[in-house]
Enzyme design. Structure first.
Site, mmCIF file in Angstrom:
data_model
loop_
_atom_site.group_PDB
_atom_site.id
_atom_site.type_symbol
_atom_site.label_atom_id
_atom_site.label_comp_id
_atom_site.label_asym_id
_atom_site.label_seq_id
_atom_site.Cartn_x
_atom_site.Cartn_y
_atom_site.Cartn_z
ATOM 1 N N ASP A 180 0.996 -1.220 -0.426
ATOM 2 C CA ASP A 180 -0.305 -0.297 0.384
ATOM 3 C C ASP A 180 0.865 1.638 -0.156
ATOM 4 O OD1 ASP A 180 -2.498 1.325 0.209
ATOM 5 O OD2 ASP A 180 -2.940 1.078 2.088
ATOM 6 N N ASN B 36 -10.304 -3.233 -6.155
ATOM 7 C CA ASN B 36 -9.534 -2.740 -6.847
ATOM 8 C C ASN B 36 -10.522 -1.944 -8.372
ATOM 9 O OD1 ASN B 36 -6.040 -3.307 -5.869
ATOM 10 N ND2 ASN B 36 -7.934 -2.060 -4.637
HETATM 11 C C1 FPP Z 1 -1.428 -0.041 -2.893
HETATM 12 O O1 FPP Z 1 -0.923 1.310 -3.781
HETATM 13 C C2 FPP Z 1 -1.369 -0.966 -4.355
HETATM 14 C C3 FPP Z 1 -1.730 -1.776 -5.498
HETATM 15 C C4 FPP Z 1 -3.018 -1.764 -5.287
HETATM 16 C C5 FPP Z 1 -1.234 -2.259 -6.270
HETATM 17 C C6 FPP Z 1 -0.453 -2.696 -5.855
HETATM 18 C C7 FPP Z 1 0.521 -2.948 -8.157
HETATM 19 C C8 FPP Z 1 2.073 -3.593 -7.944
HETATM 20 C C9 FPP Z 1 2.538 -2.414 -6.964
HETATM 21 C C10 FPP Z 1 2.162 -3.955 -9.711
HETATM 22 C C11 FPP Z 1 2.724 -4.969 -10.158
HETATM 23 C C12 FPP Z 1 2.812 -5.718 -9.157
HETATM 24 C C13 FPP Z 1 2.727 -7.133 -9.222
HETATM 25 C C14 FPP Z 1 2.761 -8.360 -8.500
HETATM 26 C C15 FPP Z 1 3.756 -7.478 -10.680
HETATM 27 P P1 FPP Z 1 -2.516 2.265 -3.418
HETATM 28 O O2 FPP Z 1 -2.776 2.729 -4.975
HETATM 29 O O3 FPP Z 1 -4.163 2.313 -2.451
HETATM 30 O O4 FPP Z 1 -1.712 3.737 -2.746
HETATM 31 P P2 FPP Z 1 -2.816 5.011 -2.319
HETATM 32 O O5 FPP Z 1 -2.911 4.571 -0.409
HETATM 33 O O6 FPP Z 1 -1.439 5.152 -1.422
HETATM 34 O O7 FPP Z 1 -3.221 5.610 -3.169
#
Ligand code: FPP
Length: 243
Positions: A23, A71
């Site tokens: 996150d 998501n």
């Molecule tokens: C949460 O950050 C992250 C995600 C929903 C996506 C995670 C995906 C990756 C890192 C891409 C690649 C993954 C793999 C396994 C190859 P957020 O967007 O919720 O952050 P925020 O809370 O700061 O808005």
């Protein structure tokens, strides 16, 4: 600093199964006036590094939450860029995953993800299926509750087909109906990004997990952050309900 942290880890007591809620990508990008996608891109680089370091430490199973059932509520452009990132991850990492003996598996319902992403991830799974090193579970369109419902459906099917009887169902036997069939429970759950919740990730599997929350945003989660989490785990006293 990193050398010191790594040296402090007891390699005979590393968690067997580590799960990570990645996150903070969006906030990392916002702080820099970048689009959110840039945060996910940078986050993917950390996934690459943490997979390698986890395998080096001797962690046997690593589960990462790449895309949850919730998501889909994000803007379409962000969903599609996350799906593209999965394809890119496989393109740039498959050879290395093979070389490092990592076995890629998925958790979740892949039936509704874009065909290109599905094909890439399925290729990663099939090309690494005979590997005997660390298992990398990539959770895509995954939710802990839907994992349990998927498992319950499997049990009902096996009971109706008389493969098992109702008395065969136990807390232990049920585990094999989950997406993590034949894998051990989670020992350590890491969540980056400062929130202190489990967000519907691997609910059944984390019953006795040690929870580690850090304010570090995922794109800043370098190897020393992993070592800190493992060291904290090694300092906890796991009793599993006993004394
Ligand atoms: C949460 O950050 C992250 C995600 C929903 C996506 C995670 C995906 C990756 C890192 C891409 C690649 C993954 C793999 C396994 C190859 P957020 O967007 O919720 O952050 P925020 O809370 O700061 O808005």
């Amino acid at each position: 600093m990193q050398e010191n942290l790594l040296e402090q880890i007891d390699l005979d007591n590393v968690p067997e199964h580590v799960a990570i809620i990645l996150d903070g990508n969006g906030r990392w990008a916002k702080k820099r006036f970048f689009p959110r996608f840039k945060g996910h891109q940078e986050g993917m680089k950390r996934v690459v590094e943490i997979v390698e370091k986890s395998s080096d430490l001797g962690i046997k199973y690593l589960s990462v939450y790449a895309f949850s059932t919730e998501n889909w509520k994000r803007p379409e452009s962000e969903v599609s860029s996350l799906m593209d990132l999965l394809v890119y991850y496989v393109e740039i990492q498959l050879a290395k995953l093979k070389k490092n003996n990592v076995k890629v598996m998925t958790l979740g319902d892949l039936s509704i993800i874009p065909p290109k992403s599905k094909a890439a991830i399925e290729k990663a799974c099939s090309d690494t299926k005979d590997n005997t090193g660390m298992v990398l579970n990539i959770a895509i369109n995954y939710g802990g509750r839907s994992d349990i419902i998927h498992g319950v459906k499997g049990v009902v099917e096996d009971i109706s087909n008389k493969k098992i009887s109702i008395d065969d169902l136990t807390e232990i036997s049920f585990k094999d109906y989950l997406y993590t069939s034949h894998q051990p429970d989670i020992d350590l759950l890491i969540r980056s990004g400062g929130e202190k919740r489990v967000s519907n990730f691997m609910l059944y599997q984390m019953a006795y997990a040690e929870l580690y929350f850090t304010d570090c945003l995922w794109p800043d989660f370098k190897e020393d952050e992993l070592y800190k989490a493992v060291l904290e785990y090694q300092n906890r006293n796991r009793r599993f309900g006993g004394v």
